[in-house]
Scaffold this active site. Structure first.
Site, PDB file in Angstrom:
ATOM      1  N   SER A 184       0.830  -1.222   0.000  1.00 13.69           N
ATOM      2  CA  SER A 184       0.000   0.000   0.000  1.00 13.69           C
ATOM      3  C   SER A 184       0.851   1.253   0.000  1.00 13.69           C
ATOM      4  O   SER A 184       0.410   2.303  -0.460  1.00 13.69           O
ATOM      5  CB  SER A 184      -0.844   0.053   1.276  1.00 13.69           C
ATOM      6  OG  SER A 184      -1.752  -0.990   1.349  1.00 13.69           O
ATOM      7  N   HIS A 204      -1.045  -2.981  -7.334  1.00 15.00           N
ATOM      8  CA  HIS A 204      -1.778  -2.544  -6.132  1.00 15.00           C
ATOM      9  C   HIS A 204      -3.281  -2.723  -6.361  1.00 15.00           C
ATOM     10  O   HIS A 204      -3.896  -1.974  -7.130  1.00 15.00           O
ATOM     11  CB  HIS A 204      -1.433  -1.081  -5.810  1.00 15.00           C
ATOM     12  CG  HIS A 204      -2.039  -0.606  -4.529  1.00 15.00           C
ATOM     13  ND1 HIS A 204      -2.529   0.662  -4.350  1.00 15.00           N
ATOM     14  CD2 HIS A 204      -2.253  -1.247  -3.348  1.00 15.00           C
ATOM     15  CE1 HIS A 204      -3.009   0.792  -3.127  1.00 15.00           C
ATOM     16  NE2 HIS A 204      -2.861  -0.351  -2.495  1.00 15.00           N
ATOM     17  N   ASN A 256      -3.477   6.075  -2.772  1.00 13.47           N
ATOM     18  CA  ASN A 256      -3.152   6.263  -1.353  1.00 13.47           C
ATOM     19  C   ASN A 256      -2.461   7.592  -1.065  1.00 13.47           C
ATOM     20  O   ASN A 256      -2.514   8.091   0.055  1.00 13.47           O
ATOM     21  CB  ASN A 256      -2.319   5.099  -0.822  1.00 13.47           C
ATOM     22  CG  ASN A 256      -3.175   3.850  -0.653  1.00 13.47           C
ATOM     23  OD1 ASN A 256      -4.405   3.938  -0.676  1.00 13.47           O
ATOM     24  ND2 ASN A 256      -2.555   2.696  -0.495  1.00 13.47           N
ATOM     25  N   GLU A 299      -3.586  -0.501  -9.683  1.00 13.06           N
ATOM     26  CA  GLU A 299      -2.490   0.402 -10.026  1.00 13.06           C
ATOM     27  C   GLU A 299      -1.303  -0.470 -10.414  1.00 13.06           C
ATOM     28  O   GLU A 299      -0.876  -1.318  -9.613  1.00 13.06           O
ATOM     29  CB  GLU A 299      -2.130   1.287  -8.829  1.00 13.06           C
ATOM     30  CG  GLU A 299      -3.213   2.305  -8.482  1.00 13.06           C
ATOM     31  CD  GLU A 299      -2.854   3.183  -7.272  1.00 13.06           C
ATOM     32  OE1 GLU A 299      -3.181   4.382  -7.319  1.00 13.06           O
ATOM     33  OE2 GLU A 299      -2.268   2.677  -6.292  1.00 13.06           O
TER      34      GLU A 299
END
Ligand SMILES: CCCCCCCCCCCCC[C@H](O)CC(=O)SCCNC(=O)CCNC(=O)[C@H](O)C(C)(C)COP(=O)(O)OP(=O)(O)OC[C@H]1O[C@@H](n2cnc3c(N)ncnc32)[C@H](O)[C@@H]1OP(=O)(O)O
Ligand SMILES: NC(=O)c1ccc[n+]([C@@H]2O[C@H](COP(=O)([O-])OP(=O)(O)OC[C@H]3O[C@@H](n4cnc5c(N)ncnc54)[C@H](O)[C@@H]3O)[C@@H](O)[C@H]2O)c1
Length: 309
Positions: free
Chosen positions: A144, A165, A215, A177
């Site tokens: 993450s 991701h 994120n 991602e």
């Protein structure tokens, strides 16, 4: 086994892009993300080996995958229950498990890691597997918040290392991602993009920057929500309602934190705080630290900001 394919880009007749077609996947980490990725990979025809350190976790993961496939089938095969049963049967046949990653990576095209969010633990895992996996095998991390470059540095396959991701819950969230470091080869990147698309996901191409895209934007939002609550400016319930009804988000920031896992959130915070020690944004959160020290990790342990069941 993998095979290389040539993709002739339309309109660019001279540009041929090679990528590894990923069929056999080893997923390390049978927690919420690993199990979710395994479910989607198996139900799109990939042979999946799910690895964890603990046999009980693997049993729980397999049971969870079967349960979640039933939810998918209820919707997808509403009028065809037999086809639904067949779909589940085929997907479950594609899943095997192991507690020994080293012994299963021999025939794998992709090692995808979804273990604890700790750089050293991830480096140790990949460093060991690098010596055992075939040369063509691509390594990817579902981290993450950690740098893919840092994780990859424990291996000698920097060109065959990238980030994938996924988002939680994996069977429902449509995005992946795909992250390239400065050493990731075009062939590896294209293989990871193609694999994500085979899973039915929409991809975005990311550089290896902190938090990638989602994120980098989500972390300050959740951080600010926790600070607002710590200052007593609003109850967690009201903040959640505000963001759900005011912005149309499916979950408020506290519900989402419990869903992600407060242990994972603390790993993320601690990592970013260590990397940015002078930035007050990443100062420790008493509320988060207290919940984690009490083993209240959110939905997965039955209590976090909220109680479950
Ligand atoms: C100061 C200290 C602060 C610390 C700061 C640290 C910050 C860190 C922040 C970063 C965290 C990053 C984590 C990670 O890297 C990135 C992420 O993954 S972020 C999380 C992204 N996810 C979300 O935003 C989820 C938002 N929520 C939702 O979309 C929905 O609420 C839900 C989860 C889909 C659930 O929906 P509900 O309607 O409530 O519940 P249902 O049970 O009815 O489900 C809806 C629908 O989905 C199907 N479904 C649900 N789960 C699964 C599954 N596992 N498998 C298959 N299908 C599933 C379900 O069947 C329903 O289908 P339907 O019946 O509607 O057809
Ligand atoms: N939870 C989320 O919403 C989310 C979303 C996207 C990415 N991620 C990332 O995915 C990774 C996993 O997150 P999660 O929520 O699934 O965590 P989790 O705690 O649910 O699962 C992690 C699993 O990894 C296993 N594990 C730990 N070390 C291991 C090792 N050396 N070998 C094999 N297995 C090992 C643990 O036993 C556990 O079952 C983390 O890097 C996290 O940052 C999490």
């Amino acid at each position: 086994m993998a095979f290389l394919t040539h993709h002739i880009c339309r309109g660019l007749s001279s540009s041929a892009v090679r990528h590894v077609v990923i069929k056999n996947v080893t997923i390390i980490g049978g927690g919420q993300m690993g199990a979710g990725i395994a479910q989607v990979a198996a139900s799109t025809g990939h042979a999946v080996t799910l690895v964890d350190t603990n046999e009980d976790i693997l049993k729980k993961a397999v049971k969870g995958i079967e349960g979640n496939l039933k939810r998918v089938v209820k919707k997808k095969f509403a009028d065809k229950p037999e086809a639904g049963e067949e779909f589940i049967g085929k997907a479950m046949q594609n899943v095997s498990t192991s507690t020994d990653a080293g012994s299963v990576v021999q025939g794998t095209d992709l090692v995808l890691e979804a273990i604890v969010e700790n750089l050293k633990v991830k480096q140790d895992l990949f460093g060991g597997l690098d010596k055992l996996a075939p040369a063509h095998t691509i390594f990817a991390s579902n981290t993450s918040s950690l740098s893919i470059t840092d994780i990859a540095s424990s291996t000698n396959r920097l060109d065959r290392f990238g980030g994938l991701h996924f988002f939680n819950p994996v069977p429902v969230m449509r995005l992946v991602e795909v992250i390239a470091t400065s050493s990731t080869s075009q062939e590896t990147f294209d293989s990871l993009l193609n694999f994500s698309k085979m899973l039915g996901k929409t991809t975005v191409s990311c550089k290896d920057t902190p938090g990638f895209m989602v994120n980098r934007l989500l972390l300050p939002y959740i951080l600010d929500a926790v600070r607002m609550y710590e200052r007593g400016d609003g109850s967690k319930e009201d903040i959640d309602i505000a963001m759900k009804l005011g912005c149309g988000y499916p979950m408020g920031p506290f519900e989402l934190s419990d869903y992600v896992g407060l242990d994972t959130m603390k790993f993320i915070m601690d990592g970013w705080s260590a990397a940015n020690p002078d930035n007050p944004m990443f100062a420790q959160s008493e509320v988060l630290n207290k919940l984690v020290s009490e083993g209240k990790f959110g939905k997965k342990t039955g209590e976090g900001f909220y109680k479950y069941k």
